[in-house]
Write a protein that holds these residues in place. Sequence first.
Motif, PDB file in Angstrom:
ATOM      1  N   LEU A  19       0.800  -1.212   0.000  1.00  0.00           N
ATOM      2  CA  LEU A  19       0.000   0.000   0.000  1.00  0.00           C
ATOM      3  C   LEU A  19       0.836   1.267   0.000  1.00  0.00           C
ATOM      4  O   LEU A  19       0.440   2.281  -0.597  1.00  0.00           O
ATOM      5  N   GLY A  20       2.002   1.244   0.650  1.00  0.00           N
ATOM      6  CA  GLY A  20       2.873   2.411   0.624  1.00  0.00           C
ATOM      7  C   GLY A  20       3.382   2.689  -0.778  1.00  0.00           C
ATOM      8  O   GLY A  20       3.440   3.844  -1.216  1.00  0.00           O
ATOM      9  N   GLN A  21       3.766   1.645  -1.469  1.00  0.00           N
ATOM     10  CA  GLN A  21       4.196   1.789  -2.863  1.00  0.00           C
ATOM     11  C   GLN A  21       3.072   2.359  -3.719  1.00  0.00           C
ATOM     12  O   GLN A  21       3.289   3.265  -4.529  1.00  0.00           O
ATOM     13  N   SER A  22       1.854   1.838  -3.514  1.00  0.00           N
ATOM     14  CA  SER A  22       0.703   2.338  -4.265  1.00  0.00           C
ATOM     15  C   SER A  22       0.452   3.808  -3.977  1.00  0.00           C
ATOM     16  O   SER A  22       0.060   4.571  -4.870  1.00  0.00           O
ATOM     17  N   ALA A  23       0.668   4.231  -2.724  1.00  0.00           N
ATOM     18  CA  ALA A  23       0.457   5.628  -2.349  1.00  0.00           C
ATOM     19  C   ALA A  23       1.429   6.542  -3.084  1.00  0.00           C
ATOM     20  O   ALA A  23       1.059   7.627  -3.547  1.00  0.00           O
ATOM     21  N   LEU A  30      -1.296  11.693  -9.632  1.00  0.00           N
ATOM     22  CA  LEU A  30      -2.078  12.907  -9.415  1.00  0.00           C
ATOM     23  C   LEU A  30      -1.324  14.133  -9.926  1.00  0.00           C
ATOM     24  O   LEU A  30      -1.914  15.002 -10.591  1.00  0.00           O
ATOM     25  N   ALA A  31      -0.039  14.206  -9.620  1.00  0.00           N
ATOM     26  CA  ALA A  31       0.766  15.329 -10.109  1.00  0.00           C
ATOM     27  C   ALA A  31       0.786  15.346 -11.637  1.00  0.00           C
ATOM     28  O   ALA A  31       0.716  16.423 -12.261  1.00  0.00           O
ATOM     29  N   HIS A 209      -5.370   6.313  -2.993  1.00  0.00           N
ATOM     30  CA  HIS A 209      -6.470   6.613  -3.914  1.00  0.00           C
ATOM     31  C   HIS A 209      -6.313   7.994  -4.560  1.00  0.00           C
ATOM     32  O   HIS A 209      -7.222   8.462  -5.245  1.00  0.00           O
ATOM     33  N   LEU A 210      -5.180   8.645  -4.351  1.00  0.00           N
ATOM     34  CA  LEU A 210      -4.971   9.982  -4.902  1.00  0.00           C
ATOM     35  C   LEU A 210      -4.998  10.011  -6.431  1.00  0.00           C
ATOM     36  O   LEU A 210      -5.275  11.056  -7.019  1.00  0.00           O
ATOM     37  N   TYR A 211      -4.728   8.894  -7.079  1.00  0.00           N
ATOM     38  CA  TYR A 211      -4.766   8.867  -8.538  1.00  0.00           C
ATOM     39  C   TYR A 211      -6.172   9.138  -9.066  1.00  0.00           C
ATOM     40  O   TYR A 211      -6.356   9.423 -10.255  1.00  0.00           O
ATOM     41  N   PHE A 217      -9.649  10.896  -2.186  1.00  0.00           N
ATOM     42  CA  PHE A 217      -8.726  10.931  -1.053  1.00  0.00           C
ATOM     43  C   PHE A 217      -9.488  11.254   0.231  1.00  0.00           C
ATOM     44  O   PHE A 217      -9.376  10.548   1.236  1.00  0.00           O
ATOM     45  N   VAL A 218     -10.294  12.325   0.190  1.00  0.00           N
ATOM     46  CA  VAL A 218     -11.070  12.715   1.364  1.00  0.00           C
ATOM     47  C   VAL A 218     -12.071  11.626   1.732  1.00  0.00           C
ATOM     48  O   VAL A 218     -12.220  11.257   2.911  1.00  0.00           O
ATOM     49  N   GLY A 219     -12.751  11.071   0.728  1.00  0.00           N
ATOM     50  CA  GLY A 219     -13.742  10.040   0.987  1.00  0.00           C
ATOM     51  C   GLY A 219     -13.137   8.806   1.638  1.00  0.00           C
ATOM     52  O   GLY A 219     -13.716   8.235   2.566  1.00  0.00           O
TER      53      GLY A 219
END
Length: 265
Positions: A19-23, A30-31, A209-211, A217-219
Amino acid sequence: MTSPTRWRAEVLLVAGVSLGQSAVYAAVRLADMLTRGPLQDSTASLNNSQSTRPVFDLVYQLLGIGFTLVPVALALYLLWLDGQGSVLERLGLGPGRDSGGGDLGGGFVRGRRDAWGDAWRAVALFVLIGAGTLAVYAAGRALGVTAQISTNNLNAAWWTVPVLLLQAVKNGVLEEVLLFGFFWDRLEKLRWSPWAIIVGLAVLRGSYHLYQGFGPFVGNVLMGLIFGWLYMRRRRVMPFVGAHTAIDIAGFFAPGVLTSVDPLF
């Protein structure tokens, strides 16, 4: 190696292959989207075909699911090394600790009660979080901070439905077992307070989930806070695996539900 050093290393290593890698990838994605134009014009695609040849596409899909679950096996193995009994019982993925022993009848009754309890809690969470997800997604699209999410991009084949079901199960198992089963255990051993754990894991949940944009992200942070508070009360992972799987199944098999909210705004 002292225990705290070991636990920190395990958290970083397991996060680094899961999950850290995915983040990290989600933040970079996102950028990338933000530098291309308005976020609302971007699309986040899930469950993409890997080949135009159905047989090889199926092989790639199954390989992806299998290798993605390897960090879960690693986490369960590390928990087993603690020598504290059944890992499944510890995580609430099976009957409670007192369902074993010589009283087979009592163990069966307790196991059935745990199963029914897990099931109705999973359904309740599915209804609550599912409705909240649609609301947050709609608001994010209206505010222009959420990409359009396309949840099913597989070519039609005889195996499409089973693969989508496996993808949903994989997501539920991967995220909930790692977050609440492994990371919670290790952070607790590192003497994090319960609310520090809840908030930290909720932010991690939102980060990968930022992608999909800032709305998801908020949800997902809100979802993580609710899940974390509830997990703290009962310490059973299975209801969250079930709810997460059900939410993904609904999203994968009813992709029009997400696109239908855009005209409302």
